[in-house]
Design a protein around this motif. Structure first.
Motif, mmCIF file in Angstrom:
data_model
loop_
_atom_site.group_PDB
_atom_site.id
_atom_site.type_symbol
_atom_site.label_atom_id
_atom_site.label_comp_id
_atom_site.label_asym_id
_atom_site.label_seq_id
_atom_site.Cartn_x
_atom_site.Cartn_y
_atom_site.Cartn_z
ATOM 1 N N ASP A 1 45.376 38.145 45.219
ATOM 2 C CA ASP A 1 46.517 38.131 44.172
ATOM 3 C C ASP A 1 45.869 38.507 42.884
ATOM 4 N N VAL A 2 44.865 38.051 42.614
ATOM 5 C CA VAL A 2 44.241 38.629 41.268
ATOM 6 C C VAL A 2 43.972 39.980 41.206
ATOM 7 N N ARG B 1 45.604 42.326 42.983
ATOM 8 C CA ARG B 1 46.830 43.002 42.942
ATOM 9 C C ARG B 1 47.421 43.021 41.532
ATOM 10 N N GLU B 2 47.321 42.027 40.779
ATOM 11 C CA GLU B 2 47.871 41.841 39.405
ATOM 12 C C GLU B 2 47.249 42.922 38.658
ATOM 13 N N ARG C 1 38.809 43.573 37.252
ATOM 14 C CA ARG C 1 39.676 43.710 36.320
ATOM 15 C C ARG C 1 39.488 44.519 35.049
#
Length: 350
Positions: free
Chosen positions: A32-33, A35-36, A96
């Protein structure tokens, strides 16, 4: 990710530890992280592995691996006593951070299950983790009870392999004898105090020093059999030990599996040492196998020891992490990977 976000991410994983092969919740959170952050994410790789590609243009990619599983504690429960939740949080922070940059380079992140069982790397590679994007070089870090934010690396060394064996068809007395024989092969014992750990680290900094050659063996006895494993350095020690067991046990001994030795590329490890001001080690850490070795068999690179504070020893109940290390790890590894992906050729610019 902001400091508080990384801390909470680490705490969330720490609150929900999952044993090797059962990292469903952790893998879902990781995916999830990623993909965000805009990465191309593939899940279910070799079990619960996650591969994430940052495709920011043409050219070779730099790889980064983080493991996700917890260790087993008495009673069969799980706990993060080795720092894998920190590895995961740092890996996500690095992904990120790089994703926010406008560059023409590429990176691929491997979030690995089942490291504690030394099974996850093989499963991910067999399931095609390296097929979509084969990185030019690959890196990982491992938490260590060293001063917060410091690094150490062992060019040309790393972690021993592991030879797993079983000796069957023994009488009760023969089983006792072989238990004693195997236990007696060990030339080193794990540190149990801060003073012993400091002496070990000092020994690892000595070229051709006390850890130039070692054996660490574990064995347990059953009624008519013994089973165990041996970790050794250099690799030639394994053939010596196999010959000894064959001479003593003959056809009763069976070697089940040989896990590979993890050796850091000297060029890439020294590049790390220069960039991160890392302590250079001249020996392998005797007490852990590491299946990151399988990534390094396919792609040159290195694993670093990363200081997360000096409270407790890995796998011990009092092992604790200074959470300030997480931001330091993200900043250091983001900067290091950035410099590595700017190199035109690893062979001439390591």
């Amino acid at each position: 990710m902001r400091h508080d976000e990384l801390i909470e991410l680490r705490r969330e994983i720490h609150r929900h530890p999952e044993l090797a092969g059962g990292e469903r919740r952790t893998a879902a959170l990781v995916a999830d992280v990623l993909r965000e952050a805009g990465l191309d994410v593939r899940t279910g790789v070799g079990g619960h592995g996650v591969v994430a590609i940052l495709d920011a243009g043409d050219g070779p990619a730099i790889g980064y691996r983080a493991d996700m599983d917890a260790v087993a504690v008495p009673g069969g429960a799980a706990a993060h006593l080795c720092g894998h939740e920190v590895h995961t949080a740092i890996g996500l922070g690095v992904a990120r951070a790089l994703a926010r940059e406008q560059t023409s380079s590429r990176a691929v992140f491997f979030f690995q299950p089942a490291e504690e069982a030394c099974e996850g790397a093989r499963a991910m590679i067999d399931d095609g983790a390296l097929d979509a994007v084969l990185p030019r070089e690959v890196y990982a870090l491992h938490c260590a009870p060293l001063p917060t934010g410091t690094f150490a690396v062992a060019p040309g060394f790393g972690h021993p392999g592991q030879d797993i064996f079983r000796i069957e068809g023994l009488s009760h007395e023969e089983a006792r004898r072989f238990e004693s024989l195997v236990a007696g092969l060990s030339t080193v014992t794990p540190p149990t105090s801060r003073d012993e750990l400091e002496r070990l680290v000092e020994d690892m900094q000595i070229l051709d020093g006390p850890l130039a050659s070692f054996v660490y063996a574990q064995v347990h006895r059953e009624d008519d059999a013994v089973q165990g494993w041996v970790r050794a350095w250099p690799d030639s020690r394994y053939e010596e030990i196999r010959s000894l067991l064959h001479s003593q046990a003959g056809p009763c001994v069976r070697f089940i599996e040989r896990l590979p030795t993890m050796i850091n590329s000297p060029e890439h490890a020294l590049a790390c040492a220069r960039h991160l001001n890392a302590t250079v080690l001249h020996a392998s850490y005797p007490f852990n196998g590491e299946d990151f070795a399988l990534f390094l068999e396919r792609v040159p690179g290195a694993m670093f020891f990363f200081g997360v504070g000096e409270q407790g020893l890995p796998h011990a109940p009092d092992f604790a992490v200074d959470e300030c290390a997480i931001d330091l790890g993200v900043d250091a590894m983001t900067g290091f990977l950035r410099t590595r992906r700017e190199q035109p050729s690893w062979s001439s610019n390591a």
